[in-house]
Design a protein around this motif. Structure first.
Motif, short mmCIF file in Angstrom:
data_model
loop_
_atom_site.label_atom_id
_atom_site.label_comp_id
_atom_site.label_asym_id
_atom_site.label_seq_id
_atom_site.Cartn_x
_atom_site.Cartn_y
_atom_site.Cartn_z
N PRO A 110 -6.74 18.59 9.40
CA PRO A 110 -5.99 17.40 9.81
C PRO A 110 -6.19 16.24 8.85
CG PRO A 110 -7.99 17.61 11.12
CD PRO A 110 -7.92 18.84 10.25
N PHE A 111 -5.19 15.45 8.69
CA PHE A 111 -5.26 14.23 7.87
C PHE A 111 -5.92 14.50 6.51
CE2 PHE A 111 -4.33 12.29 11.95
CZ PHE A 111 -3.53 11.21 11.60
N CYS A 112 -5.34 15.41 5.75
CA CYS A 112 -5.90 15.70 4.43
C CYS A 112 -5.00 15.20 3.30
CB CYS A 112 -6.22 17.18 4.27
SG CYS A 112 -4.78 18.25 4.38
N GLY A 113 -3.90 14.48 3.63
CA GLY A 113 -3.02 13.92 2.61
C GLY A 113 -3.28 12.42 2.43
N ALA A 114 -2.23 11.70 2.06
CA ALA A 114 -2.38 10.26 1.77
C ALA A 114 -2.83 9.47 3.01
CB ALA A 114 -1.06 9.71 1.26
N ALA A 115 -2.25 9.80 4.17
CA ALA A 115 -2.65 9.09 5.40
C ALA A 115 -4.12 9.38 5.72
CB ALA A 115 -1.76 9.50 6.57
N GLY A 116 -4.52 10.60 5.42
CA GLY A 116 -5.92 11.00 5.66
C GLY A 116 -6.88 10.26 4.76
N LYS A 117 -6.46 10.03 3.52
CA LYS A 117 -7.32 9.29 2.59
C LYS A 117 -7.52 7.86 3.11
CE LYS A 117 -7.77 8.43 -2.35
NZ LYS A 117 -7.56 6.98 -2.41
N PHE A 118 -6.43 7.30 3.62
CA PHE A 118 -6.52 5.96 4.20
C PHE A 118 -7.42 5.97 5.45
CE2 PHE A 118 -3.95 2.31 6.32
CZ PHE A 118 -4.89 1.39 5.91
N LEU A 119 -7.27 7.02 6.26
CA LEU A 119 -8.13 7.14 7.45
C LEU A 119 -9.61 7.23 7.03
CD1 LEU A 119 -8.37 7.43 10.56
CD2 LEU A 119 -7.99 9.89 10.28
N ASP A 120 -9.88 7.96 5.98
CA ASP A 120 -11.27 8.05 5.48
C ASP A 120 -11.78 6.66 5.07
OD1 ASP A 120 -11.38 10.76 5.85
OD2 ASP A 120 -10.91 11.27 3.77
N GLU A 121 -10.91 5.88 4.41
CA GLU A 121 -11.31 4.52 3.99
C GLU A 121 -11.58 3.64 5.21
OE1 GLU A 121 -8.44 4.76 0.10
OE2 GLU A 121 -8.22 3.01 1.42
N LEU A 122 -10.72 3.79 6.22
CA LEU A 122 -10.90 3.00 7.44
C LEU A 122 -12.22 3.37 8.12
CD1 LEU A 122 -7.23 3.28 8.73
CD2 LEU A 122 -8.36 1.13 8.14
#
Ligand code: URA
Length: 207
Positions: A60-72
């Motif tokens: 889950p969330f391994c694309g661009a949105a996921g990268k942003f989620l990781d930053e958050l």
């Protein structure tokens, strides 16, 4: 439930999901995306549905949105391994179209079981689809974001904007960054709540 038991049950569910044929998305998917993270997580994040990258990798969330989620997550000193990340759908809708009500209904029991096994303190819904699933008919995401709701059985729900929606919109992005920073205090507040009071709760209330 002990950690080993949770791990075993989540693995069984993963296996079951991998063979799921309950809706037509089974025909178009490359891989199922059951969700992943800490079986003892205090927080479950729930997005909408797998996109292209997730469908390819099963994560889950391994694309661009996921990268942003990781930053958050990093902004509140957390890693994705500290939480559990899932979606309302376990399979990608073709061309990333919105989930259909029948698809959501078919997939919901998997999410319900994950929540029951993990037993989180709070569910953070990301975006309108996930929020609607847990707070049906309560209002749009703009109205509900960063408000804490209590629900019998599930305990607490804290809706936030979806990272993908916020990725390309400066205002939403800033709001999501600020809202995310509220999570540690919200968790503290929840833990301070007396549990007997929760059990008496019958209706959905704004906290
Ligand atoms: N968007 C989602 O809602 N979920 C994912 O896993 C990736 C993108």
């Amino acid at each position: 439930m002990r950690l080993e038991e949770k791990q075993k049950k989540l693995a069984q569910l993963r296996q079951e999901i991998s063979k799921c044929q309950k809706c037509p998305l089974a025909k178009s998917r490359s891989r199922t995306v059951p969700g992943e993270g800490d079986p003892n997580a205090q927080i479950i994040f729930i997005g909408e549905a797998p996109g292209f990258n997730e469908d390819q990798q099963g994560i889950p969330f391994c694309g661009a949105a996921g990268k942003f989620l990781d930053e958050l997550l990093e902004s509140i000193e957390m890693k994705r391994q500290d939480v559990f990340i899932a979606n309302t759908l376990k399979c990608r809708p073709p061309e990333n179209r919105d989930p259909e009500p029948e698809e959501k209904a078919a997939c919901q029991p998997y999410l319900d079981q994950q929540i029951e096994i993990i037993g989180p303190e709070i569910i953070i819904t990301l975006g309108k689809h996930s929020t609607e699933t847990f707070l049906p008919g309560v209002g749009g995401i703009t109205k509900l974001r960063a408000k804490l709701f209590r629900r019998p059985g599930i305990r607490y729900i804290f809706p936030l904007y979806h990272p993908a929606a916020a990725l390309h919109n400066g205002n939403l992005r800033d709001t999501l960054i600020q809202d995310f920073k509220k999570i540690p205090d919200v968790l503290k507040k929840i833990k301070a709540e007396a549990k007997p009071a929760l059990e008496k709760e019958q209706n959905l209330t704004l906290f």
